[in-house]
Design a protein around this motif. Structure first.
Motif, PDB file in Angstrom:
ATOM      1  N   GLN D 214      10.591   4.458  -0.663  1.00 23.84           N
ATOM      2  CA  GLN D 214      10.208   3.994  -1.994  1.00 23.84           C
ATOM      3  C   GLN D 214       8.768   3.474  -2.000  1.00 23.84           C
ATOM      4  O   GLN D 214       7.971   3.826  -2.870  1.00 23.84           O
ATOM      5  N   ALA D 215       8.432   2.674  -1.005  1.00 21.95           N
ATOM      6  CA  ALA D 215       7.056   2.168  -0.925  1.00 21.95           C
ATOM      7  C   ALA D 215       6.088   3.316  -0.687  1.00 21.95           C
ATOM      8  O   ALA D 215       4.968   3.326  -1.203  1.00 21.95           O
ATOM      9  N   ALA D 217       6.338   6.322  -1.824  1.00 26.65           N
ATOM     10  CA  ALA D 217       6.105   7.026  -3.079  1.00 26.65           C
ATOM     11  C   ALA D 217       5.228   6.209  -4.014  1.00 26.65           C
ATOM     12  O   ALA D 217       4.297   6.718  -4.626  1.00 26.65           O
ATOM     13  N   LEU D 218       5.515   4.913  -4.112  1.00 31.90           N
ATOM     14  CA  LEU D 218       4.817   4.086  -5.106  1.00 31.90           C
ATOM     15  C   LEU D 218       3.385   3.754  -4.698  1.00 31.90           C
ATOM     16  O   LEU D 218       2.519   3.599  -5.548  1.00 31.90           O
ATOM     17  N   LEU D 219       3.136   3.619  -3.405  1.00 31.58           N
ATOM     18  CA  LEU D 219       1.803   3.171  -2.970  1.00 31.58           C
ATOM     19  C   LEU D 219       1.057   4.236  -2.197  1.00 31.58           C
ATOM     20  O   LEU D 219      -0.174   4.226  -2.145  1.00 31.58           O
ATOM     21  N   ALA D 223      -2.952   3.756   0.877  1.00 29.20           N
ATOM     22  CA  ALA D 223      -3.025   2.351   0.489  1.00 29.20           C
ATOM     23  C   ALA D 223      -2.109   1.495   1.360  1.00 29.20           C
ATOM     24  O   ALA D 223      -2.428   0.342   1.668  1.00 29.20           O
ATOM     25  N   ARG D 227      -3.116  -1.772   3.534  1.00 24.77           N
ATOM     26  CA  ARG D 227      -2.395  -3.036   3.426  1.00 24.77           C
ATOM     27  C   ARG D 227      -1.929  -3.520   4.791  1.00 24.77           C
ATOM     28  O   ARG D 227      -2.052  -4.707   5.125  1.00 24.77           O
ATOM     29  N   GLY D 263      -6.500  12.710  -2.390  1.00 22.58           N
ATOM     30  CA  GLY D 263      -5.788  11.468  -2.173  1.00 22.58           C
ATOM     31  C   GLY D 263      -6.592  10.364  -1.520  1.00 22.58           C
ATOM     32  O   GLY D 263      -6.042   9.297  -1.222  1.00 22.58           O
ATOM     33  N   ALA D 265      -8.783   7.160  -1.532  1.00 28.34           N
ATOM     34  CA  ALA D 265      -9.014   6.112  -2.532  1.00 28.34           C
ATOM     35  C   ALA D 265     -10.504   5.999  -2.818  1.00 28.34           C
ATOM     36  O   ALA D 265     -10.911   5.685  -3.939  1.00 28.34           O
TER      37      ALA D 265
ATOM     38  N   ASP E 247       5.664  -4.229  -4.940  1.00 28.47           N
ATOM     39  CA  ASP E 247       5.286  -2.802  -4.854  1.00 28.47           C
ATOM     40  C   ASP E 247       5.100  -2.194  -6.243  1.00 28.47           C
ATOM     41  O   ASP E 247       4.194  -1.386  -6.475  1.00 28.47           O
ATOM     42  N   HIS E 251       1.767  -0.683  -7.585  1.00 27.81           N
ATOM     43  CA  HIS E 251       1.719   0.687  -8.107  1.00 27.81           C
ATOM     44  C   HIS E 251       0.926   0.745  -9.420  1.00 27.81           C
ATOM     45  O   HIS E 251       0.139   1.677  -9.643  1.00 27.81           O
ATOM     46  N   LEU E 254      -2.744   0.501  -8.410  1.00 22.36           N
ATOM     47  CA  LEU E 254      -3.243   1.652  -7.652  1.00 22.36           C
ATOM     48  C   LEU E 254      -3.272   2.941  -8.472  1.00 22.36           C
ATOM     49  O   LEU E 254      -4.021   3.862  -8.152  1.00 22.36           O
ATOM     50  N   LEU E 260      -5.559  11.551  -9.284  1.00 20.62           N
ATOM     51  CA  LEU E 260      -6.292  11.363  -8.037  1.00 20.62           C
ATOM     52  C   LEU E 260      -7.779  11.601  -8.245  1.00 20.62           C
ATOM     53  O   LEU E 260      -8.611  10.820  -7.788  1.00 20.62           O
ATOM     54  N   ALA E 265      -5.297   5.928  -6.518  1.00 18.85           N
ATOM     55  CA  ALA E 265      -4.826   6.094  -5.140  1.00 18.85           C
ATOM     56  C   ALA E 265      -3.505   6.861  -5.133  1.00 18.85           C
ATOM     57  O   ALA E 265      -3.228   7.625  -4.206  1.00 18.85           O
ATOM     58  N   VAL E 266      -2.704   6.654  -6.145  1.00 19.33           N
ATOM     59  CA  VAL E 266      -1.480   7.442  -6.381  1.00 19.33           C
ATOM     60  C   VAL E 266      -1.389   7.692  -7.876  1.00 19.33           C
ATOM     61  O   VAL E 266      -1.986   6.965  -8.669  1.00 19.33           O
ATOM     62  N   MET E 269       3.982   6.830 -11.637  1.00 20.74           N
ATOM     63  CA  MET E 269       5.351   7.295 -11.458  1.00 20.74           C
ATOM     64  C   MET E 269       6.332   6.573 -12.366  1.00 20.74           C
ATOM     65  O   MET E 269       7.527   6.859 -12.317  1.00 20.74           O
TER      66      MET E 269
ATOM     67  N   LEU F 305      13.892   7.910  -6.798  1.00 18.39           N
ATOM     68  CA  LEU F 305      12.764   8.852  -6.769  1.00 18.39           C
ATOM     69  C   LEU F 305      13.260  10.216  -7.233  1.00 18.39           C
ATOM     70  O   LEU F 305      14.253  10.728  -6.720  1.00 18.39           O
TER      71      LEU F 305
END
Lengths: 341, 341, 341, 341, 341, 341
Positions: D214-215, D217-219, D223, D227, D263, D265, E247, E251, E254, E260, E265-266, E269, F305
């Motif tokens: 999940q993290a 996908a979201l971040l 990134a 972190r 992708g 940043a 998160d 998100h 980011l 992109l 960065a993403v 979603m 997801l």
């Protein structure tokens, strides 16, 4: 004295004398050092030339000029920072009724032969509906008068008085050749060629320096062309075609730029619309290429490789030296179509 | 019995009887339920059709077939899951010496008129150098034999025996029309049309189903064409042209795809190279469009709007209903160029 | 007096004296105010500098110079509008037989170590076919003489005499590293590195300021390289490799730009062609980045953030201050490969 | 009975017997005709295979399985519609404590030699700051344990247990080679290689089939990596580097995808960040190319030209036949780096 | 005398007198003819103006100035080459403690009404977690002090002191409107608006002319914002939200650039992240459009069509003349949100 | 019996009984094994469901159905290959006069509140010209009747009866919010919202399954909207606005897709046209995102997801679990605008 006395502004040698009428294209007022000066850009059909600064009294006298005025000038070609300029000796406004500014704009001289070919092809149209719709425009003397003056673009391809007519002839001629080998409806392609750019009559102005009009900027010549066609067809009392037929013609106009990103409102969905696009593209882009090859500013001296040319997507071009020139002179055949060359 | 007995695989009605020679295009072996089956795809010049599964003994008998074999078949058109299939009753391999597989591939039948036009235009070339270089190929019977068979692509535009010749004729014809209005060297454009795709002779194979050859995949038909031209010109004892002339012709070949992203090795730098590209594009893409419009698989029933078509960049197309059909039948003129229609 | 007396044109301080030979790179004639002036751009291996305007007699004396001439100059570094310029005191043409213009072009001095590494790696090639084909070039003294002079580009990466050799070494070195971890055929990657840019010998000229040749413009160095390889292999009486082997090598040359839009004639289809592309890209682009970081013109004063740099796709770059510098000086190891630094 | 008894699921011949542990990857329940069936997809480290449908009692018995379970299976390889399937004879759940699911996932076996090279290179880092920051991770046994398991992607390049470590080794190895010729700070490039993908530990899960968390996908792993580095450096009491040094390292992590659209940043602004990107790209893409060449599903029979491959931007690839194979076997040298081959 | 005496640098008429404090934005030293001159660029909140060259003693006196200094100036607006310039009569450095440079930068004056709206909306947040996280920043007086000064960009949209606060208000306001019709979680959209650009506090400097900081260049404001949020949430002893909640907020930060290639960065979603992006885009781009329409430099005289504007992707814009102006003046309603107009 | 008896086709459980009216959306005839079968796709406002094959007599009875027919059905939800299907027990055609097919299409039920908001906002328009032009449509009961039925797209955003009205409300609502903060003419933005999609009335058909009409395909809804506006304004005897005013409104319609490649005929040149585009985009895309999040087919089981979603440019989406849900239920305020949720 006529502008014939100024053969070609773009190539006049250093020191050459200039006498005749020129069009005022730009007027700029500058403070140079501690004095105010006025700089003019003057043009005729063969090109344009900046003036040397006009000081004091001379400068004041030309201050009232605006782009579109015609002046009678005498002077000499000088140079400043490697760029040629016109050193003006005498200058006065020419009476509006004596000189038509359009005689001082770049012009293509093929109108007669273009009309002749287009009218001959129109006469061969086999569908009476198509003949009627194209006739609404091409049988109208007022339309013809405007159409044979309008440039095909303000500063791109065929940017000259008569450029739109020349371009229309080229699109029709190329389009017919493609239609012939592709088994397409050659009359529909011809109608598309005749109608595709009619929006440019409203999109550009050419009484002075070529400009995009307000409607041209806000709506674009593609949508303007569709509007003109729609309005004209609906104006006449007796219907000249059915609604689906009109849609098919509007589709030709709206899709002639081929792809959305090139300005088509929709992408071509019929064989004839596709062919119209290829013919339009070939006429416009080969004209830009030919002009880039002719323009000495793209080349250093007699070099054959040009610098990068912005208008050709930053390509460099190569001007050959007749590598495969004809072994002997052959006369052009009588049926030769009118070339822009 | 001849393949004439199978009029058009693509449109044979359900229940129609089939008797004659067909080309084996694919052979697949599948386990269906608890039994093994063999499925064939068979073709002739008019299209292709899958077979119903062949079981047991029948399946074993066709197991040895490979793509490129010719078989003599009798059967009936059936259906499975809404798709037509050939229910084979008898099948046997046809002796290689009796049937040329090429008679069973799609073919364009215009070779004579294409040759006639191209040779007439070649005869008018005014530069002896250009005439000599193009003659190295077009006066060579072996080259002509291959060239009039080769497809213009394996599964894209003009994907038929003779497609390359038809495409070459079209490019020359359109290119001449553009050259005429653009004031370009029409002979150089013609030479470009004649030479631009000669690499396809090495890039494709067409003795059975059309394929890209190994050299075609590794080098591409553009670089292969440049190689063929370079090798051929250097083979002859008496030089047929100078080195800069050869470079100019190689430039035509290497740049004919117009832009790097479409596969050009370099972008067009001369007016003639530009025109060659537009003519090539117009021929290829209008052929794809015409084929998409003809293909019933793109339309649901009698709908005029197609589904999205992958080969046309996901455009939908519209097949008209003669909105502006001719008011009366007019015979095609004698001088009409050969259309692919 | 030698050009050693002019340590670095790019960084000479205001007021510094200049004495020695310089290469004429540009000659411009301008009218400034009411007088004509001549402006030169002069260069040596360390950079280039414009002259102050030369008036009257002085101007006339240099009017005959053309790019590629060598002159003997004395003068002083001055400034105009914030840009440094050379205030010439004496100038005269240097006899052609005394000074080779190439001594005044930017040059990389690593030839020996590059040759040494490349020849050592070549000696390890395990396939006699590959060894023979690469040897056709790399065992030929005439080839080596040209190759160690040629720049890798006229004004991009490694734009210096010897730049192509340095770049070739880098591509081979990086390519071998990638091949090692990727399980690829490292000899084929090496052969690709050695052959991929041989077309540049015909595509560029470097006897004076670096230029693209006519063939270079019309055919591009990629297709030229394929042609050179094809011709050379076919020239030798005993075949050095088979036709499919030659195709594989031509594929390496034709695909080394990686993608069509970057100028590849075909896209890489083998692991080795892919690796060659990555190595070529890494060498060329890291060289451009390194040069951008070294060029003081990209930075205002001692700023660490540069302005936007056109050649790096308008990126800004950051020049660090040794944030993580070595805690103590460590000697470079003996086996260190030759760095361009 | 062990999974060693099932040598390679991807290539087992029709009729081969299968006995051993397999990982459940998918469970699907379907109504087929009038009966309900269950279909499993089973895998081990060598590939995956669908089962034949399980009916009635057999189907009910496997209904409770979920992806990630391990089963003990015996059966035989059959076929359906041309695709191989596993005809299960007996199946039962394996006790969790007996079989680690990870033994049934694809794995790269080079961990030791990768660690050894990376640790040797780390030992040569000349800046104590860089050594400390990389040591925060690479001297931490818990980190090493996770890192040597994590795949480099769920289904792309190096999609195997240990893939991330192998990829890290490759990036470091290639990056050092580029740094050497480019005159870059090779330690900073090494640090970039070591840190650039640490975010993948949080972005993926690999206890069963590889998935994006999940993290992740979201971040995104870029990134997440920044972190993780930021948090770790701030956790330690004694500062291991200054704030600007940390920013420089974060820049390496954030920019390693090279361009925004891939992708990153931010885009690389230092020579070392640029090099890290080229090394990352070369490792990842050459791995995908190598895998495409190895995968028999991309080729029909023994054809050398593949079909179009989605993962390689729809390119076709060519698998050679040792055109230039070594003339004689040569032993790999001892210092050879570990290849993924 | 205060800067109020200089009403608007951008529109002061020729000959107007200037007295007051100005900010030094650029200092350039040039050799003009045979003399050295110094040119300043001076600014206040209403725009900027170059000075006429300062010679000899005057020039020496200003040589020590650097960007960011404040000077007290008297002079007159003159012109040179058609561009207005400030002819300085007296100039002296203003004591740092007397004039805050920020009073001389462009500023938006809406802080109070922006704070009031944002705080009112925050008070309506229904989730205590969201209220706590946003409160970490928006209840912190130090944060508010910085945030109400920071520009939203150095030279793009809202490039003024207070621009970030104004932009934040706009994003929140638009985002709430979209959330309302889209059925989204309006509090989450609000939190996204409040947090999305907090990275700009570290990415820009605004004590003098607006600049990108070193961290801003190396990490970008998007990743900096995520870092600031992550650090702040982890600093507080009592957790203000769970890890998955964090998160979700990260998100939003980011992904707020949407794609992109625009620097996300993403990609978004969640519905709320999508909406945040549309609101951010609408605020930023409509601000750029409004500014382009207001800027007289984009138009020639009173023309309604502008020249092509680089910042708007080379679009031309049209400034209307109240075509549809209100028939009668209507008072703005009390609840009208604060407009940037 | 009414369709209310079939609560939601998309979520009916296996085994559920179905009784009521359904719309025939597709009719397919297939040979399955040795028998012919007919398969129907049936729909109501809540979704669609395929039927199990109908054999023999049953199949013959439904053979005459065509898309757009309404049938009365009873049956049960079964499954085949993991996909739910309707096992029909009885089926008969419903008399056309009894059931309006539109009751069986997806519909949005907000018409009243949308009209109420739009009419209230229209009443506030301060320019009588704008009020007159928008009134030509929005005061016309026939227009309102059509407009409140029309979908906003056939299968994209707001693809439901009433979707266009809902979308118009959203665009107006969002556009007003942007106009408020951007200092734009909020009435012109409102007029743009009201007029921008009027072309969809001619571009789509919705008496049965939603389709693009022939005119919609050939001209596109953008050019159709401009045509409708132009025709309507010219039809009325008393001019409702001037020609430049009409151009400004046509510009809003023609540019509302924002960029050429997204289908705009011209790109926005006024602040209001820009804002209209952002509002249109935000309404359409957030609706697609919301629908993707609601659609269970995008997720496996209860996964948060999604798989990659074609309509969202292949993004994956995340459906949260109320991470930041409200701490306590709060009633929606009375003035809440109508949400599509």
């Amino acid at each position: 004295m006529t502008e014939a006395a100024i053969p070609c502004l773009a190539t006049l040698a250093l020191g050459a004398r200039v006498r005749g009428h020129l069009l005022v294209v730009e007027v700029e007022r500058r403070r140079m050092g501690s004095r105010d000066a006025t700089l003019l850009t003057l043009a005729n059909g063969s090109g344009r030339l900046p003036s040397a600064p006009l000081w004091g009294e001379a400068g004041n006298r030309v201050t009232g000029l605006t782009p579109g005025n015609v002046v009678e000038v005498s002077g000499r070609v000088g140079t400043y920072r490697g760029r040629r300029q016109l050193e003006i000796e005498t200058i006065r406004t020419a009476p509006k009724e004596l000189v038509d500014p359009r005689t001082l704009l770049p012009a293509l001289a093929n109108a007669e032969s273009c009309w002749s070919a287009l009218d001959r092809w129109r006469a061969g149209i086999r569908s009476s509906g198509l003949a009627r719709v194209t006739g609404l425009f091409y049988d109208d003397p007022a339309f013809r008068r405007l159409y044979e003056e309008c440039p095909a673009s303000p500063s791109g391809h065929h940017a000259a008085l008569g450029g739109l007519l020349q371009h229309t002839f080229e699109v029709a001629s190329i389009g017919r050749a493609i239609a012939a080998v592709a088994g397409a409806d050659r009359d529909l392609v011809l109608a598309g060629a005749l109608l595709h750019d009619i929006g440019k009559l409203d999109a550009y102005t050419w009484s002075g320096p070529f400009e995009v009009s307000q409607a041209g900027a806000l709506l674009g010549h593609v949508a303007l062309g569709a509007r003109t066609l729609d309005r004209r067809v609906r104006e006449v009392a007796d219907p000249v075609c059915s609604a689906p037929e009109l849609d098919l013609l509007l589709h030709l106009v709206l899709s002639h730029h081929g792809r959305l990103e090139f300005g088509a409102a929709v992408e071509p969905m019929t064989l004839e619309a596709d062919i119209l696009h290829y013919a339009d593209d070939a006429s416009a882009k080969s004209a830009s290429m030919a002009e880039a090859l002719r323009n000495p500013a793209n080349f250093t001296g007699s070099a054959r490789l040009s610098s990068r040319i912005w208008q050709l997507d930053r390509r460099r071009v190569y001007r050959g030296g007749g590598e495969f020139s004809a072994d002997e002179a052959m006369p052009l055949k009588a049926e030769q179509p009118p070339s822009r060359g």
